[in-house]
Motif scaffolding. Structure first.
Motif, PDB file in Angstrom:
ATOM      1  N   PHE A 173      17.282  46.835  32.460  1.00  0.00           N
ATOM      2  CA  PHE A 173      17.638  45.623  31.704  1.00  0.00           C
ATOM      3  C   PHE A 173      18.095  44.478  32.619  1.00  0.00           C
ATOM      4  O   PHE A 173      18.568  43.440  32.145  1.00  0.00           O
ATOM      5  N   GLY A 174      17.978  44.665  33.951  1.00  0.00           N
ATOM      6  CA  GLY A 174      18.269  43.566  34.884  1.00  0.00           C
ATOM      7  C   GLY A 174      19.723  43.133  34.939  1.00  0.00           C
ATOM      8  O   GLY A 174      20.004  41.948  35.143  1.00  0.00           O
ATOM      9  N   CYS A 175      20.647  44.085  34.752  1.00  0.00           N
ATOM     10  CA  CYS A 175      22.064  43.665  34.782  1.00  0.00           C
ATOM     11  C   CYS A 175      22.925  44.656  35.565  1.00  0.00           C
ATOM     12  O   CYS A 175      24.095  44.848  35.252  1.00  0.00           O
ATOM     13  N   GLN A 176      22.357  45.279  36.601  1.00  0.00           N
ATOM     14  CA  GLN A 176      23.114  46.316  37.301  1.00  0.00           C
ATOM     15  C   GLN A 176      24.107  45.726  38.304  1.00  0.00           C
ATOM     16  O   GLN A 176      23.852  44.693  38.913  1.00  0.00           O
ATOM     17  N   ALA A 177      25.263  46.428  38.420  1.00  0.00           N
ATOM     18  CA  ALA A 177      26.241  46.076  39.460  1.00  0.00           C
ATOM     19  C   ALA A 177      25.749  46.685  40.776  1.00  0.00           C
ATOM     20  O   ALA A 177      25.081  47.715  40.754  1.00  0.00           O
ATOM     21  N   PRO A 178      26.028  46.085  41.919  1.00  0.00           N
ATOM     22  CA  PRO A 178      26.830  44.873  42.097  1.00  0.00           C
ATOM     23  C   PRO A 178      25.986  43.598  42.028  1.00  0.00           C
ATOM     24  O   PRO A 178      26.514  42.512  42.243  1.00  0.00           O
ATOM     25  N   PRO A 196      37.768  59.304  38.904  1.00  0.00           N
ATOM     26  CA  PRO A 196      38.485  58.633  40.007  1.00  0.00           C
ATOM     27  C   PRO A 196      37.808  57.337  40.436  1.00  0.00           C
ATOM     28  O   PRO A 196      38.493  56.395  40.859  1.00  0.00           O
ATOM     29  N   VAL A 197      36.481  57.299  40.299  1.00  0.00           N
ATOM     30  CA  VAL A 197      35.783  56.052  40.679  1.00  0.00           C
ATOM     31  C   VAL A 197      36.308  54.887  39.828  1.00  0.00           C
ATOM     32  O   VAL A 197      36.620  53.807  40.341  1.00  0.00           O
ATOM     33  N   MET A 198      36.449  55.135  38.519  1.00  0.00           N
ATOM     34  CA  MET A 198      36.929  54.066  37.634  1.00  0.00           C
ATOM     35  C   MET A 198      38.372  53.674  37.944  1.00  0.00           C
ATOM     36  O   MET A 198      38.788  52.545  37.688  1.00  0.00           O
ATOM     37  N   GLY A 199      39.125  54.610  38.497  1.00  0.00           N
ATOM     38  CA  GLY A 199      40.526  54.308  38.815  1.00  0.00           C
ATOM     39  C   GLY A 199      40.713  53.685  40.189  1.00  0.00           C
ATOM     40  O   GLY A 199      41.831  53.272  40.531  1.00  0.00           O
ATOM     41  N   ILE A 200      39.635  53.606  40.983  1.00  0.00           N
ATOM     42  CA  ILE A 200      39.780  53.119  42.364  1.00  0.00           C
ATOM     43  C   ILE A 200      38.869  51.925  42.656  1.00  0.00           C
ATOM     44  O   ILE A 200      39.326  50.912  43.194  1.00  0.00           O
ATOM     45  N   ALA A 201      37.580  52.062  42.326  1.00  0.00           N
ATOM     46  CA  ALA A 201      36.637  50.970  42.640  1.00  0.00           C
ATOM     47  C   ALA A 201      37.084  49.686  41.939  1.00  0.00           C
ATOM     48  O   ALA A 201      37.637  49.744  40.841  1.00  0.00           O
ATOM     49  N   ASP A 202      36.853  48.552  42.572  1.00  0.00           N
ATOM     50  CA  ASP A 202      37.313  47.247  42.056  1.00  0.00           C
ATOM     51  C   ASP A 202      38.831  47.179  41.944  1.00  0.00           C
ATOM     52  O   ASP A 202      39.374  46.473  41.102  1.00  0.00           O
ATOM     53  N   GLY A 203      39.524  47.953  42.764  1.00  0.00           N
ATOM     54  CA  GLY A 203      40.991  47.882  42.793  1.00  0.00           C
ATOM     55  C   GLY A 203      41.636  49.052  42.087  1.00  0.00           C
ATOM     56  O   GLY A 203      41.235  49.400  40.968  1.00  0.00           O
ATOM     57  N   GLN A 207      37.286  30.293  51.482  1.00  0.00           N
ATOM     58  CA  GLN A 207      37.182  30.446  50.009  1.00  0.00           C
ATOM     59  C   GLN A 207      36.898  31.872  49.546  1.00  0.00           C
ATOM     60  O   GLN A 207      36.661  32.100  48.364  1.00  0.00           O
ATOM     61  N   ALA A 208      36.931  32.822  50.477  1.00  0.00           N
ATOM     62  CA  ALA A 208      36.469  34.172  50.120  1.00  0.00           C
ATOM     63  C   ALA A 208      37.180  34.753  48.902  1.00  0.00           C
ATOM     64  O   ALA A 208      36.558  35.396  48.062  1.00  0.00           O
ATOM     65  N   PHE A 209      38.481  34.506  48.790  1.00  0.00           N
ATOM     66  CA  PHE A 209      39.206  35.176  47.706  1.00  0.00           C
ATOM     67  C   PHE A 209      38.890  34.567  46.351  1.00  0.00           C
ATOM     68  O   PHE A 209      38.754  35.279  45.360  1.00  0.00           O
ATOM     69  N   ALA A 210      38.750  33.249  46.330  1.00  0.00           N
ATOM     70  CA  ALA A 210      38.353  32.609  45.069  1.00  0.00           C
ATOM     71  C   ALA A 210      36.984  33.145  44.661  1.00  0.00           C
ATOM     72  O   ALA A 210      36.736  33.462  43.491  1.00  0.00           O
ATOM     73  N   ILE A 211      36.104  33.297  45.625  1.00  0.00           N
ATOM     74  CA  ILE A 211      34.744  33.776  45.332  1.00  0.00           C
ATOM     75  C   ILE A 211      34.799  35.219  44.830  1.00  0.00           C
ATOM     76  O   ILE A 211      34.167  35.569  43.824  1.00  0.00           O
ATOM     77  N   ALA A 212      35.579  36.053  45.517  1.00  0.00           N
ATOM     78  CA  ALA A 212      35.651  37.466  45.117  1.00  0.00           C
ATOM     79  C   ALA A 212      36.177  37.599  43.693  1.00  0.00           C
ATOM     80  O   ALA A 212      35.680  38.409  42.913  1.00  0.00           O
ATOM     81  N   GLN A 213      37.152  36.772  43.325  1.00  0.00           N
ATOM     82  CA  GLN A 213      37.708  36.872  41.974  1.00  0.00           C
ATOM     83  C   GLN A 213      36.660  36.534  40.918  1.00  0.00           C
ATOM     84  O   GLN A 213      36.645  37.109  39.845  1.00  0.00           O
ATOM     85  N   THR A 214      35.763  35.590  41.269  1.00  0.00           N
ATOM     86  CA  THR A 214      34.701  35.216  40.323  1.00  0.00           C
ATOM     87  C   THR A 214      33.887  36.442  39.941  1.00  0.00           C
ATOM     88  O   THR A 214      33.479  36.601  38.795  1.00  0.00           O
ATOM     89  N   LEU A 227      34.756  39.876  40.636  1.00  0.00           N
ATOM     90  CA  LEU A 227      35.429  41.134  40.333  1.00  0.00           C
ATOM     91  C   LEU A 227      35.884  41.212  38.871  1.00  0.00           C
ATOM     92  O   LEU A 227      35.825  42.267  38.263  1.00  0.00           O
ATOM     93  N   GLY A 228      36.321  40.082  38.307  1.00  0.00           N
ATOM     94  CA  GLY A 228      36.756  40.098  36.904  1.00  0.00           C
ATOM     95  C   GLY A 228      35.621  40.551  36.005  1.00  0.00           C
ATOM     96  O   GLY A 228      35.762  41.469  35.198  1.00  0.00           O
ATOM     97  N   GLY A 229      34.459  39.932  36.176  1.00  0.00           N
ATOM     98  CA  GLY A 229      33.287  40.292  35.376  1.00  0.00           C
ATOM     99  C   GLY A 229      32.893  41.739  35.603  1.00  0.00           C
ATOM    100  O   GLY A 229      32.626  42.483  34.662  1.00  0.00           O
TER     101      GLY A 229
END
Ligand SMILES: Cc1cc2nc3c(=O)[nH]c(=O)nc-3n(C[C@H](O)[C@H](O)[C@H](O)COP(=O)(O)OP(=O)(O)OC[C@H]3O[C@@H](n4cnc5c(N)ncnc54)[C@H](O)[C@@H]3O)c2cc1C
Length: 434
Positions: A99-104, A376-383, A247-254, A256-258
């Motif tokens: 469906f063309g929406c895979q992470a990352p 554990p992946v859900m509890g660790i990946a992306d923070g 600007q890396a952190f502003a970019i990363a937040q864009t 990671l939230g999604g």
């Protein structure tokens, strides 16, 4: 009255189509092509051949890359509709690719769309949106993940180039990626949140060395798709800086939230799948003259799992609604809350489903052990969970104030005395019931 739990009939028809299509056409891919990296391997002729007609069908239905806004060729469904879509796609590891929406890639496309120059968009974004290539996000380092102040990977300017030196760990799908988005420190003299920048690094850049591939638990040592990368005198043109310097952190937040909320949406699907297996087993397996479904402790497993799933799902949908409404502050808190809850709910429900399957649940002949590894992946990946709990706690505390003086505002002797003074004329004949 705007609160509503119903789905428009036209959109429900699309969901029904997806549900059937994923079950009949996509889930068999999970069973036939089981390598964890297979959905990302665009060079594999067999994978290309089997997915091409499916992707074409998805496009025909207008459901390709439905996480995107209309400016990028998507339908602009928004997060709430996307949540309902992802509840279906999350059943299958192949479905997001089909469906063309895979992470990352979805998150990487988002930051390219926000921060990329027209030339960067033409080179990197368009083929990513078309599903022709995959990408990698390279941020975590061997000695540091959750705390960026420990990052060491550096980029220094040299004429018309930037030169990257350092190490990154768990850069997922680097082995399949056409390019990587790499975070590196460009100014060590200021706090890392202002001194780090993002770079677009084509995979074949000299000095980008895949030292080792790590896998998840259960995969044989040396196999897997999470790269340990050494950037050694890795030189990219100055134009490959993404966004501005620092600007890396502003970019990363864009991104990671999604990413976090989309994982949560797909986790609803995984929890449902575990509950479905638990119920089927409980209704089928007999012990001590009766099916497990009639044992009260098993009924408790099922009731608790259902309640946790429904609570979690509502939190996901409410978070999606906040994002759609543009409530930035609330969205941040709720995304963190959902991120915490997804690992906990998945843990509890998969644990119970596995338990009622006995030895079969522990075996590699059911999908349950695979689901167990995603906990554990859900509890660790992306923070990690702990960090997101801090975000939630800070946001909650910010809505409260300390009391003045010695006694809390709810201190009963003072509150009762005030209330009694207010209602004194009615209380004069009442017994003192303090
Ligand atoms: C499947 C998977 C895919 C990934 N893909 C990518 C990727 O593509 N690109 C990428 O850059 N990274 C990726 N990562 C890495 C991920 O982003 C990091 O694992 C995450 O940021 C945590 O960093 P860490 O592993 O170094 O753990 P650490 O930062 O070392 O934390 C370890 C533990 O310490 C505790 N802890 C940490 N901070 C705190 C705190 N403030 N308070 C209390 N306790 C705390 C928590 O228990 C935490 O789990 C991936 C990880 C996984 C599991």
């Amino acid at each position: 009255m705007a609160w509503d739990f119903e789905t428009e009939p036209e959109f429900q028809a699309k969901l029904d189509w997806m549900d059937r299509f994923v079950r009949e056409e996509v889930e068999p891919l999970d069973l036939a092509f089981r390598d964890s990296g297979a959905p990302y391997d665009r060079k594999n002729a067999v994978y290309r051949k089997v997915t091409a007609p499916l992707k074409a069908e998805v496009r025909k239905q207008g459901l390709w890359a439905c996480h995107l806004g209309p400016e990028l060729g998507g339908l602009g469904y928004g997060q709430l509709k996307l949540a309902l879509i992802n509840e279906i796609l999350g059943r299958s590891t192949w479905a997001p690719t089909v469906f063309g929406c895979q992470a990352p890639d979805s998150g990487n496309a988002e930051i390219l769309a926000h921060y990329g120059t027209p030339a960067q968009k033409a080179t990197y974004l368009q083929p990513l949106l078309d599903g022709d290539i995959v990408s990698c996000f390279s941020m975590t380092e061997p000695q540091a993940g959750a705390d960026p102040r420990e990052f060491r990977c550096r980029a220094r300017r040299d004429g018309d180039h930037w030169v990257l030196d350092g190490e990154k760990y768990f850069s997922s799908n680097a082995d399949f990626a056409s390019f990587l988005i790499v975070m590196a420190i460009t100014n060590p003299d200021v706090p890392v949140h202002q001194g780090a920048s993002m770079f677009l690094v084509p995979r074949d850049t000299p000095g980008l060395n895949l030292a080792r591939m790590a896998g998840l638990g259960g995969e044989p040592l040396g196999h897997g798709h999470h790269a340990y990368i050494r950037y050694e005198n890795c030189r990219v043109p100055a134009d490959n800086l993404l966004g501005g310097e620092g600007q890396a952190f502003a970019i990363a937040q864009t991104r990671l939230g999604g990413g976090r909320i989309h994982h949560a949406m797909r986790t609803v699907a995984m929890v449902r799948k575990a509950l479905r297996m638990m119920c089927e087993r409980a209704l089928s397996r007999r012990t001590q003259g009766d099916v497990l479904a009639n044992k009260q402790m098993v009924q408790q497993y099922i009731a608790d799992s259902f309640i946790q799933l429904e609570q979690f799902r509502l939190l996901v949908l409410y978070t999606a609604w906040h994002i759609d409404k543009g409530h930035k502050k609330e969205a941040r808190t709720y995304i963190a809350a959902v991120k915490v809850q997804m690992a906990d709910v998945l843990h509890d429900v998969v644990r119970r489903a596995l338990q009622v399957h006995g030895a079969l649940g522990c075996s590699n002949e059911m999908p349950l052990a695979g689901l167990w590894m995603t906990v554990p992946v859900m509890g660790i990946a992306d923070g990690p969970t702990e960090v997101h709990k801090l975000t939630v706690a800070k946001a909650v505390l910010a809505q409260h104030k300390p009391y003045e003086g010695v006694w809390p505002n709810d201190f009963l002797p003072e509150r009762v005395a005030e209330a009694k003074a207010r209602f004194a004329k009615y209380l004069e004949h009442e017994a003192d019931n303090l």
